[in-house]
Design an enzyme around this catalytic site. Structure first.
Site, mmCIF file in Angstrom:
data_model
loop_
_atom_site.group_PDB
_atom_site.id
_atom_site.type_symbol
_atom_site.label_atom_id
_atom_site.label_comp_id
_atom_site.label_asym_id
_atom_site.label_seq_id
_atom_site.Cartn_x
_atom_site.Cartn_y
_atom_site.Cartn_z
ATOM 1 N N GLU A 27 -9.171 6.407 10.210
ATOM 2 C CA GLU A 27 -8.492 5.823 9.047
ATOM 3 C C GLU A 27 -7.370 6.763 8.620
ATOM 4 O O GLU A 27 -7.587 7.972 8.468
ATOM 5 C CB GLU A 27 -9.468 5.660 7.871
ATOM 6 C CG GLU A 27 -10.502 4.572 8.062
ATOM 7 C CD GLU A 27 -10.020 3.179 7.641
ATOM 8 O OE1 GLU A 27 -8.848 3.045 7.218
ATOM 9 O OE2 GLU A 27 -10.835 2.245 7.756
ATOM 10 N N HIS B 219 -6.797 -1.938 14.301
ATOM 11 C CA HIS B 219 -7.765 -2.866 13.708
ATOM 12 C C HIS B 219 -7.261 -4.306 13.795
ATOM 13 O O HIS B 219 -8.013 -5.234 14.057
ATOM 14 C CB HIS B 219 -8.028 -2.471 12.251
ATOM 15 C CG HIS B 219 -9.299 -3.027 11.702
ATOM 16 N ND1 HIS B 219 -9.662 -2.880 10.395
ATOM 17 C CD2 HIS B 219 -10.308 -3.738 12.287
ATOM 18 C CE1 HIS B 219 -10.836 -3.476 10.194
ATOM 19 N NE2 HIS B 219 -11.243 -3.989 11.331
ATOM 20 N N ASP C 250 -3.931 -3.977 9.770
ATOM 21 C CA ASP C 250 -3.742 -2.526 9.810
ATOM 22 C C ASP C 250 -3.923 -1.994 11.236
ATOM 23 O O ASP C 250 -4.700 -2.563 12.003
ATOM 24 C CB ASP C 250 -4.695 -1.815 8.836
ATOM 25 C CG ASP C 250 -6.167 -1.994 9.171
ATOM 26 O OD1 ASP C 250 -6.614 -3.140 9.270
ATOM 27 O OD2 ASP C 250 -6.870 -0.975 9.326
HETATM 28 ZN ZN LIG Z 1 -9.041 -1.356 9.141
#
Ligand SMILES: [Zn+2]
Length: 311
Positions: free
Chosen positions: A144, A182, A192
């Site tokens: 992330e 993703h 994203d």
């Molecule tokens: Zn994501």
């Protein structure tokens, strides 16, 4: 006054210790407890009693092989956090009720937080599909990147990301094409990492694939290349045959009229059950502009060039 000096030093020491202490000490204890429980579970051997309860035709005794190790991740899924700060994300990933996590979080200043051992399964992918893989959480590492969803990624973040990917790729032997986003695995749900993510730069470093830009420049659609001559249809069809024979030597590559967009997207890995969403996900990753526009000739050429790399 002299009596107060040791008290002063004592208070200073407490202040220093508390400033340096980990604010996540409490959730780290929970993490450790869970890790211990899983280790215990893995150490359990099948017993004759619980095998007897099964309807399967087990042998008379259990034989544990001596030859094994841990399963390795074979994909990396990159995300943006869509949150306002790295602190917010660290909190989100340490609150049991959120049921979301990732292996790594990269802050705007390039700091990397390693939140979960690579061999454990994080909860970052959700429902998704890449090729025939329907459980990306079980086979991937989640990274992330702190980003509110629309802003640019910082240089420090990208430098740290590339260094991290180098280490991960070497450690687990992950192929270049298995570094994905993703939005690639969940086209109808996720967007994203956002349009600013430097996929091309990453591909140049060996993480993900990119199309051949020179080839795309020269590609022609069959309709563009063989312009029909209304005055000489018969002559034109003979010419067509002859050009097909020598085009590989003299002419630029031609995309056949029957080139199938859906199949090409599938070959790359996209789930095409919602074709419009798969096309959008493809544009987000490889075109990175005019996302609200329909698939055009340029997009088609990029897809044609790219899908050959996955064949
Ligand atoms: Zn994501």
């Amino acid at each position: 006054m002299r009596k107060l000096i040791p008290v002063f030093y004592f208070l200073m020491a407490i202040a220093i210790i508390s400033c340096g202490s980990n604010p996540y000490a409490k959730t780290n204890r929970l993490h450790k407890k869970q890790a211990k429980a899983y280790s215990k579970q893995l150490q359990q051997f099948p017993t004759p009693e619980n095998q007897n309860e099964s309807a399967l035709n087990y042998g008379d005794y259990w034989v544990g092989t001596t030859n094994f190790n841990l399963r390795k991740p074979n994909y990396v899924v990159i995300h943006h956090t869509a949150q306002d700060s790295v602190q917010q994300t660290l909190t989100t990933f340490t609150l049991p009720r959120t049921q979301v996590s990732s292996h790594y979080v990269i802050a705007k200043n390039g700091e990397i937080f390693h939140m979960l051992n690579d061999y454990y399964r994080a909860w970052h992918g959700g429902i998704g599909k890449w090729g025939n893989n329907t459980d990306l959480n079980s086979s991937s590492l989640g990274i992330e990147i702190d980003n509110n969803g629309e802003e640019e990624f910082t240089d420090l973040q990208i430098i740290s990301l590339i260094e991290l990917l180098e280490e991960i790729k070497e450690k687990h032997g992950i192929p270049a094409e298995n570094f994905i986003g993703h939005s690639d695995i969940a086209p109808s749900r996720k967007v994203d990492p956002n349009i600013n993510f430097p996929w091309k730069r990453l591909a140049e470093e060996g993480f993900g694939l990119w199309y051949d830009e020179a080839e795309v420049e020269n590609l022609k659609l069959e309709a563009e290349f063989f312009k029909p001559n209304p005055l000489a249809i018969n002559f034109n069809s003979r010419l067509h045959t002859r050009i097909s024979f020598i085009d590989k030597l003299v002419f630029p590559e031609v995309i056949p009229a029957d080139f199938n967009v859906e199949n090409a997207l599938k070959i790359i890995g996209f789930d095409t059950s919602n074709l419009a969403a798969a096309k959008s996900a493809f544009k987000l990753h490889f075109i990175q502009k005019d996302l609200d526009q329909p698939f055009n000739t340029c997009d088609l050429k990029v897809l044609y060039s790219l899908h050959k790399k996955y064949l």
